[in-house]
Design a protein around this motif. Structure first.
Motif: not given
Length: 365
Positions: A42, A105-106, A120, A125, A139, A141-143, A181, A193, A195
């Protein structure tokens, strides 16, 4: 445990370090020592010049172990003080996929969300997320971050020392980040996605359950922070029921990493200890995590097999995408032209370029 174990959430080096060519060797040492069948790298690139080498390093790792290494590419973002933050995100993603990356990776850790200044669910985006939604590209995504990071009396001192206290300084609240999010998910409900980090909802299983029910393509991973397995332990029967109910939606990940430039760490032992602790808590009624005895989940073997590998194969692929070696060399050399001479990123990009040339038969594209 499952005979096949894939780490869906691995970083070449710790975020406070500088990634280097040796991190690829560290990755292979960890894979071999821990019996990993595959690893997904990542990459968090953002706007920083000291991350220019990350995507090329991931491509090099894929070239060296093409049947075991997956990688999610990171996008280059405009600097936080840039007036226009829309960026050429779709074009960047298309190039990353053509090079051989397996997904995107976001990163919306509160420090980044605060510095970049865009929510977000910002319209900047939308084109990117539309593209991901329409193509089915995965995807990760670290949120957010652990809820304790907003409370000075609860945040672990080591995390506070790293600048992860968000109770002052104008950071958005965790609930604000969650609302952003969830509005993003409403706009793009078909996103494939994941998370990360259990969406930091180890103690909010009902809320996470509602999200998983609302969005059939939504996944999460059990890449541990400081609190997750402790939260599961507090009501292990409820957590066990959650894992069994959503056994097709949970992936195994570690956040393990190699030794970055200037950092000393026994990366192999740290990886072995973490994986051992995680598996003990998934497989048994009692286990330990970082020396603390906790209640485990005692999951059935078929559930373990899905979490350890099967769900990753369904989400991404049963085998990594092949790398376009010549195009990856050209991409690396283009980034080299952007790096400051004599910087660490510049030196590492030269090394990556040299290894890629050798693997391409010593010729330029």
């Amino acid at each position: 445990m499952s005979k096949t174990l894939i780490d869906c959430h691995y970083h070449l080096c710790i975020s406070s370090g500088q990634a280097c060519v040796e991190n690829v060797d560290h990755l292979f040492e960890i894979m071999d020592a821990c019996g990993l069948s595959g690893v997904c790298l990542q990459n968090i690139t953002l706007w920083r010049s000291d991350t220019l080498q990350l995507n090329p390093l991931a491509l090099l790792a894929k070239m060296r172990r093409p049947h075991q290494v997956y990688a999610f590419g990171g996008l280059r973002l405009p600097a936080p003080d840039a007036t226009d933050k829309s960026g050429n995100y779709v074009e960047q993603l298309q190039e990353l996929l053509a090079l051989g990356f397996d997904g995107l990776k976001m990163f919306a850790k509160p420090t980044v969300r605060h510095a970049f200044g865009q929510p977000i669910d910002s319209p900047i985006y939308d084109s990117l997320l539309d593209y991901l939604e329409n193509t089915g590209v995965p995807l990760l995504y670290h949120v957010g971050d652990p809820p304790t990071f907003w409370h000075s009396e609860q945040i672990p001192p080591a995390c506070k020392a790293r600048g992860w206290y968000y109770g002052e300084g104008g950071y958005p609240s965790l609930e604000t980040i969650y609302q952003e999010c969830e509005r993003m998910l409403q706009k793009h409900p078909r996103l494939r996605i994941l998370l990360a980090h259990f969406y930091f909802m180890g103690d909010s299983l009902d809320r996470l359950s509602a999200l998983l029910d609302r969005y059939p393509n939504l996944l999460t991973d059990i890449t541990p922070g400081v609190e997750m397995f402790h939260q599961f332990s507090q009501d292990s029967q409820k957590a066990r029921a959650f894992f069994i109910r959503y056994q097709d939606r949970i992936l195994f990940g570690t956040d393990n990493y190699g030794r970055g430039l200037g950092l000393e760490v026994d990366y192999v032992k740290a990886a072995q200890d973490k994986i051992r602790d995680m598996l003990s808590l998934l497989e048994r009624e009692k286990g330990t995590f970082r020396g603390v005895e906790l209640n485990g989940l005692a999951l059935p073997m078929p559930v373990m097999e899905k979490i350890c590998a099967g769900n990753f194969h369904r989400w991404v692929s049963s085998k990594p995408k092949p790398v376009d070696s010549a195009a990856s060399l050209a991409y690396t050399q283009r980034l080299l032209a952007l790096a400051q001479p004599e910087s660490a990123a510049y030196e590492e990009l030269i090394k990556v370029s040299s290894q890629m040339k050798a693997m391409c038969g010593g010729t330029k594209p």
